[in-house]
Design a protein around this motif. Structure first.
Motif, PDB file in Angstrom:
ATOM      1  N   GLN A   5     -60.495   3.889  68.047  1.00 34.15           N
ATOM      2  CA  GLN A   5     -60.905   3.150  69.237  1.00 34.15           C
ATOM      3  C   GLN A   5     -61.444   4.176  70.248  1.00 34.15           C
ATOM      4  OE1 GLN A   5     -58.570  -0.324  70.470  1.00 34.15           O
ATOM      5  NE2 GLN A   5     -56.956   0.357  69.092  1.00 34.15           N
ATOM      6  N   PRO A   6     -62.129   3.705  71.321  1.00 34.94           N
ATOM      7  CA  PRO A   6     -62.824   4.669  72.199  1.00 34.94           C
ATOM      8  C   PRO A   6     -61.887   5.475  73.110  1.00 34.94           C
ATOM      9  CG  PRO A   6     -63.184   2.415  72.933  1.00 34.94           C
ATOM     10  CD  PRO A   6     -62.432   2.313  71.654  1.00 34.94           C
ATOM     11  N   ILE A   7     -60.905   6.113  72.475  1.00 33.23           N
ATOM     12  CA  ILE A   7     -59.883   6.877  73.207  1.00 33.23           C
ATOM     13  C   ILE A   7     -60.467   8.155  73.795  1.00 33.23           C
ATOM     14  CG2 ILE A   7     -57.804   8.282  72.754  1.00 33.23           C
ATOM     15  CD1 ILE A   7     -57.142   6.103  70.590  1.00 33.23           C
ATOM     16  N   LEU A   8     -61.443   8.731  73.063  1.00 30.78           N
ATOM     17  CA  LEU A   8     -61.941  10.044  73.466  1.00 30.78           C
ATOM     18  C   LEU A   8     -63.155   9.955  74.384  1.00 30.78           C
ATOM     19  CD1 LEU A   8     -61.571  11.779  69.994  1.00 30.78           C
ATOM     20  CD2 LEU A   8     -59.979  11.830  71.921  1.00 30.78           C
ATOM     21  N   ASP A   9     -63.618   8.717  74.656  1.00 32.79           N
ATOM     22  CA  ASP A   9     -64.762   8.589  75.556  1.00 32.79           C
ATOM     23  C   ASP A   9     -64.367   9.057  76.962  1.00 32.79           C
ATOM     24  OD1 ASP A   9     -65.853   7.474  73.373  1.00 32.79           O
ATOM     25  OD2 ASP A   9     -66.309   5.523  74.245  1.00 32.79           O
ATOM     26  N   PRO A  10     -65.349   9.536  77.745  1.00 36.24           N
ATOM     27  CA  PRO A  10     -65.006  10.048  79.080  1.00 36.24           C
ATOM     28  C   PRO A  10     -64.388   8.966  79.971  1.00 36.24           C
ATOM     29  CG  PRO A  10     -67.338  10.436  78.550  1.00 36.24           C
ATOM     30  CD  PRO A  10     -66.770   9.645  77.426  1.00 36.24           C
ATOM     31  N   LEU A  11     -63.634   9.392  80.965  1.00 35.45           N
ATOM     32  CA  LEU A  11     -63.043   8.456  81.924  1.00 35.45           C
ATOM     33  C   LEU A  11     -64.151   7.696  82.636  1.00 35.45           C
ATOM     34  CD1 LEU A  11     -60.226  10.534  83.690  1.00 35.45           C
ATOM     35  CD2 LEU A  11     -60.007   8.716  81.991  1.00 35.45           C
ATOM     36  N   THR A  12     -63.881   6.435  82.958  1.00 33.43           N
ATOM     37  CA  THR A  12     -64.865   5.599  83.655  1.00 33.43           C
ATOM     38  C   THR A  12     -64.410   5.412  85.113  1.00 33.43           C
ATOM     39  OG1 THR A  12     -63.610   3.715  82.876  1.00 33.43           O
ATOM     40  CG2 THR A  12     -65.575   4.317  81.603  1.00 33.43           C
ATOM     41  N   PRO A  13     -65.309   4.914  85.978  1.00 34.31           N
ATOM     42  CA  PRO A  13     -64.884   4.678  87.370  1.00 34.31           C
ATOM     43  C   PRO A  13     -63.889   3.524  87.509  1.00 34.31           C
ATOM     44  CG  PRO A  13     -67.287   4.810  87.193  1.00 34.31           C
ATOM     45  CD  PRO A  13     -66.765   4.775  85.795  1.00 34.31           C
ATOM     46  N   ALA A  14     -63.876   2.585  86.543  1.00 33.16           N
ATOM     47  CA  ALA A  14     -63.029   1.390  86.687  1.00 33.16           C
ATOM     48  C   ALA A  14     -62.186   1.178  85.440  1.00 33.16           C
ATOM     49  CB  ALA A  14     -63.909   0.159  86.917  1.00 33.16           C
ATOM     50  N   ALA A  15     -60.987   0.655  85.645  1.00 39.67           N
ATOM     51  CA  ALA A  15     -60.114   0.323  84.502  1.00 39.67           C
ATOM     52  C   ALA A  15     -59.160  -0.786  84.912  1.00 39.67           C
ATOM     53  CB  ALA A  15     -59.321   1.547  84.055  1.00 39.67           C
ATOM     54  N   ILE A  16     -58.734  -1.581  83.930  1.00 44.58           N
ATOM     55  CA  ILE A  16     -57.608  -2.498  84.138  1.00 44.58           C
ATOM     56  C   ILE A  16     -56.646  -2.265  82.974  1.00 44.58           C
ATOM     57  CG2 ILE A  16     -56.816  -4.889  84.224  1.00 44.58           C
ATOM     58  CD1 ILE A  16     -59.361  -5.713  85.548  1.00 44.58           C
ATOM     59  N   PHE A  17     -55.378  -2.100  83.306  1.00 41.67           N
ATOM     60  CA  PHE A  17     -54.343  -1.948  82.288  1.00 41.67           C
ATOM     61  C   PHE A  17     -53.533  -3.238  82.276  1.00 41.67           C
ATOM     62  CE2 PHE A  17     -55.288   2.198  84.114  1.00 41.67           C
ATOM     63  CZ  PHE A  17     -55.497   2.981  82.985  1.00 41.67           C
ATOM     64  N   LEU A  18     -53.504  -3.911  81.130  1.00 40.99           N
ATOM     65  CA  LEU A  18     -52.697  -5.130  80.999  1.00 40.99           C
ATOM     66  C   LEU A  18     -51.581  -4.855  80.004  1.00 40.99           C
ATOM     67  CD1 LEU A  18     -55.313  -8.025  80.543  1.00 40.99           C
ATOM     68  CD2 LEU A  18     -54.136  -7.330  82.644  1.00 40.99           C
ATOM     69  N   ALA A 295     -60.067   1.373  65.075  1.00 38.59           N
ATOM     70  CA  ALA A 295     -60.844   0.156  65.347  1.00 38.59           C
ATOM     71  C   ALA A 295     -60.946  -0.713  64.094  1.00 38.59           C
ATOM     72  CB  ALA A 295     -62.237   0.544  65.836  1.00 38.59           C
ATOM     73  N   THR A 296     -61.052  -0.075  62.950  1.00 41.76           N
ATOM     74  CA  THR A 296     -61.223  -0.787  61.682  1.00 41.76           C
ATOM     75  C   THR A 296     -60.030  -1.703  61.376  1.00 41.76           C
ATOM     76  OG1 THR A 296     -60.600   1.387  60.864  1.00 41.76           O
ATOM     77  CG2 THR A 296     -62.835   0.691  60.438  1.00 41.76           C
ATOM     78  N   PHE A 297     -58.861  -1.382  61.916  1.00 43.03           N
ATOM     79  CA  PHE A 297     -57.662  -2.210  61.692  1.00 43.03           C
ATOM     80  C   PHE A 297     -57.893  -3.628  62.216  1.00 43.03           C
ATOM     81  CE2 PHE A 297     -53.680  -3.947  63.318  1.00 43.03           C
ATOM     82  CZ  PHE A 297     -52.801  -3.751  62.259  1.00 43.03           C
ATOM     83  N   PHE A 298     -58.502  -3.753  63.403  1.00 40.84           N
ATOM     84  CA  PHE A 298     -58.716  -5.082  64.007  1.00 40.84           C
ATOM     85  C   PHE A 298     -59.808  -5.838  63.255  1.00 40.84           C
ATOM     86  CE2 PHE A 298     -57.004  -2.377  67.349  1.00 40.84           C
ATOM     87  CZ  PHE A 298     -55.876  -3.115  67.693  1.00 40.84           C
ATOM     88  N   GLU A 299     -60.852  -5.083  62.856  1.00 38.49           N
ATOM     89  CA  GLU A 299     -61.951  -5.724  62.120  1.00 38.49           C
ATOM     90  C   GLU A 299     -61.419  -6.313  60.808  1.00 38.49           C
ATOM     91  OE1 GLU A 299     -64.925  -5.945  63.393  1.00 38.49           O
ATOM     92  OE2 GLU A 299     -65.157  -4.312  64.851  1.00 38.49           O
TER      93      GLU A 299
END
Ligand code: HEM
Length: 303
Positions: A5-18, A295-299
């Protein structure tokens, strides 16, 4: 290795943690949601070009047993919690974690709403934290947060399970904790004192020399050369109405023992420090562990 999953992508300006709990008998709805999630993200994200909408979905240990009958990630277990003489890291409930991130908050919010709609009647959202990028990647203590995160191949090695657990290679263990800062006492410290608590300079973010850096500073306690490396994606959050100012701590690791050892050192101390001094100004109010499968696990989940 499965595609991460996109764990290693750079930090973004916005996030929501649920953080979500699944009701008794809510398993079928939760499984359907997990199977549909890649498509939900595409539907929301494709309409918002440039939003970079991503969602990292993780599953807790008890939820894993309820949702799936096949193999389980080798090190997946509940967050143990830690109690030192002065400070505690509590354990709080959570079956699923959605780490939603994007360039804009509207994209995060739209996907969060879809997830909530799909869960209605089968689960509860026990925590929603809206994270934002503060200026110069600082936390609300005013220090730059994330500098010593590993980069490139080192980040992949730190965060992603490898061939030690081939079924789940490309997955990652996740720990989240919500910390509230006591900004009044923090602001009563001089900048030099604050720098001794963190172990780095405040304005330009250089690590203090070994001679200057106290053993109970946050950086000395979390020395990654000694303990091992993790990938952190912390985000500030807050409410001026409630006077709530915090850091949402989220760590991804190939082995949960590494961030757990960091917490042991922070809360129970090291050979040279009674505890991490950042805790005198930061109280952990949640603590939950998860596994983010590839990611392939969900697919591959049946529709
Ligand atoms: C470093 C802030 C909680 C692990 C840092 C730095 C800051 C910071 C400002 C220095 C810059 C950097 O390298 O990122 C915070 C805040 C927290 C928090 C505000 C919540 C109150 C935690 C927790 C852990 C942790 C709970 C682990 C269990 C680390 C590590 C480093 C670090 C591994 C890098 C140390 C190094 O190799 O230099 N943190 N942190 N942090 N923090 Fe935290």
């Amino acid at each position: 290795m499965g595609e991460p999953q996109p764990i290693l992508d750079p930090l973004t300006p916005a996030a929501i943690f649920l953080v979500v709990t699944i009701d008794e008998d809510g398993e079928a709805v939760a499984r359907d949601l997990l199977a549909d999630l890649p498509g939900l993200r595409r539907s929301v994200g494709f309409r918002m070009p440039g939003s970079g909408l991503a969602c990292i979905t993780s599953i807790g240990s008890a939820a894993w047993d309820r949702l799936f009958s096949g193999p389980k990630p080798a090190q997946l277990h509940e967050f143990p919690g830690f109690a030192g003489e002065r400070h505690r890291a509590p354990v709080t409930p959570g079956d699923l974690l959605f780490h939603i991130k994007a360039e804009n908050q509207d994209a995060c919010f739209e996907l969060a709403m879809k997830i909530a709609e799909r869960l209605a009647g089968a689960g509860a959202i026990v925590d929603q934290t809206v994270g934002f990028r503060y200026f110069e990647q600082r936390d609300l203590l005013g220090f730059v947060d994330g500098t010593e995160n590993p980069e490139g191949q080192l980040a992949a090695t730190a965060a992603l399970v490898g061939e030690e657990d081939p079924e789940f290679a490309g997955g990652s263990y996740v720990i989240v904790q919500k910390y509230l800062h006591d900004l009044n006492s923090w602001k009563a410290l001089s900048t030099t004192e604050q720098e001794k608590v963190i172990g780095r300079t405040k304005l330009d973010d250089f690590e203090l020399s070994d001679a200057e850096k106290p053993a109970n500073s946050h950086v000395a306690v979390n020395d990654q050369d000694e303990i091992g490396t993790i990938v952190r994606a912390n985000m500030p959050f807050g409410s001026v109405q409630d006077g709530e100012f915090g850091t949402y701590y989220i760590a991804y690791a190939d082995d949960p023992a590494i961030p757990e050892n960091m917490l042991i050192r922070m809360f129970l101390g090291t050979a040279d420090a009674a505890y991490d001094r950042i805790l005198d100004f930061s109280t952990a109010v949640t603590g939950t562990s998860f596994f983010a499968p590839p990611a392939t696990f969900f697919e591959a989940l049946p529709d």
